[in-house]
Design a protein around this motif. Structure first.
Motif, PDB file in Angstrom:
ATOM      1  N   VAL A   7     -12.012   1.046   1.313  1.00  0.00           N
ATOM      2  CA  VAL A   7     -11.178  -0.065   1.782  1.00  0.00           C
ATOM      3  C   VAL A   7     -11.693  -0.565   3.125  1.00  0.00           C
ATOM      4  O   VAL A   7     -12.507   0.089   3.770  1.00  0.00           O
TER       5      VAL A   7
ATOM      6  N   ILE B  22      -6.664   0.797   7.289  1.00  0.00           N
ATOM      7  CA  ILE B  22      -6.385   2.085   7.929  1.00  0.00           C
ATOM      8  C   ILE B  22      -5.670   1.850   9.258  1.00  0.00           C
ATOM      9  O   ILE B  22      -4.685   2.510   9.577  1.00  0.00           O
TER      10      ILE B  22
ATOM     11  N   GLU C 253      -0.513   4.423  -1.460  1.00  0.00           N
ATOM     12  CA  GLU C 253      -1.377   5.589  -1.404  1.00  0.00           C
ATOM     13  C   GLU C 253      -2.838   5.176  -1.364  1.00  0.00           C
ATOM     14  O   GLU C 253      -3.176   4.026  -1.660  1.00  0.00           O
ATOM     15  N   LEU C 254      -3.663   6.109  -0.974  1.00  0.00           N
ATOM     16  CA  LEU C 254      -5.117   5.916  -0.948  1.00  0.00           C
ATOM     17  C   LEU C 254      -5.772   7.132  -1.587  1.00  0.00           C
ATOM     18  O   LEU C 254      -5.299   8.252  -1.408  1.00  0.00           O
ATOM     19  N   THR C 255      -6.859   6.896  -2.281  1.00  0.00           N
ATOM     20  CA  THR C 255      -7.664   7.999  -2.775  1.00  0.00           C
ATOM     21  C   THR C 255      -8.840   8.163  -1.825  1.00  0.00           C
ATOM     22  O   THR C 255      -9.625   7.234  -1.628  1.00  0.00           O
ATOM     23  N   LEU C 256      -8.931   9.332  -1.217  1.00  0.00           N
ATOM     24  CA  LEU C 256      -9.981   9.646  -0.256  1.00  0.00           C
ATOM     25  C   LEU C 256     -10.998  10.566  -0.920  1.00  0.00           C
ATOM     26  O   LEU C 256     -10.622  11.579  -1.501  1.00  0.00           O
TER      27      LEU C 256
ATOM     28  N   ILE D  50       0.858  -1.181   0.000  1.00  0.00           N
ATOM     29  CA  ILE D  50       0.000   0.000   0.000  1.00  0.00           C
ATOM     30  C   ILE D  50       0.897   1.234   0.000  1.00  0.00           C
ATOM     31  O   ILE D  50       1.672   1.444   0.929  1.00  0.00           O
TER      32      ILE D  50
ATOM     33  N   ALA E  52     -12.267   5.909   1.375  1.00  0.00           N
ATOM     34  CA  ALA E  52     -11.256   5.310   0.501  1.00  0.00           C
ATOM     35  C   ALA E  52     -11.745   4.026  -0.167  1.00  0.00           C
ATOM     36  O   ALA E  52     -11.077   3.494  -1.058  1.00  0.00           O
TER      37      ALA E  52
END
Length: 102
Positions: free
Chosen positions: A76, A81, A27-30, A25, A74
């Motif tokens: 997920v 998290i 990055e995450l798109t929020l 992991i 996100a």
């Protein structure tokens, strides 16, 4: 850690990539702006089920609740998290708190 925005979404880049369920992991798109009232209610239900009676009077200020909101934004599992390093976890949950309190 860095941030970019894509329309209403924000790309959060972790300070250091980590592995969750066999995936790296980075990055995450929020996308907090796309959350609905039903999404917030679902987060609240999951949070309350986990707390088993030890509910905060202001869940918006509770990092456990904020983690659910980040996960929903996100797309997920909340476990991802929670698996983040403390610095990233704190940064992500602060974003949720700011969203919830504005």
């Amino acid at each position: 850690m860095s941030e970019e925005t894509q329309g209403a979404a924000e790309v959060y880049t972790f300070a250091k990539p980590f592995t969750f369920e066999g995936q790296e992991i980075k990055e995450l798109t929020l996308n907090f702006d796309d959350l609905s009232g039903e999404d917030i209610i679902a987060c609240d239900r999951l949070y309350r089920a986990e707390q088993r009676g030890g509910i905060s009077l202001a869940p918006e200020m509770d990092k456990a609740y904020q983690a659910y909101v980040v996960a929903k934004a996100a797309g997920v599992h909340v476990g991802l998290i929670r698996a983040a390093k403390a610095k990233d976890f704190t940064s992500l949950t602060l974003r949720a708190r700011n969203f919830l309190l504005l």
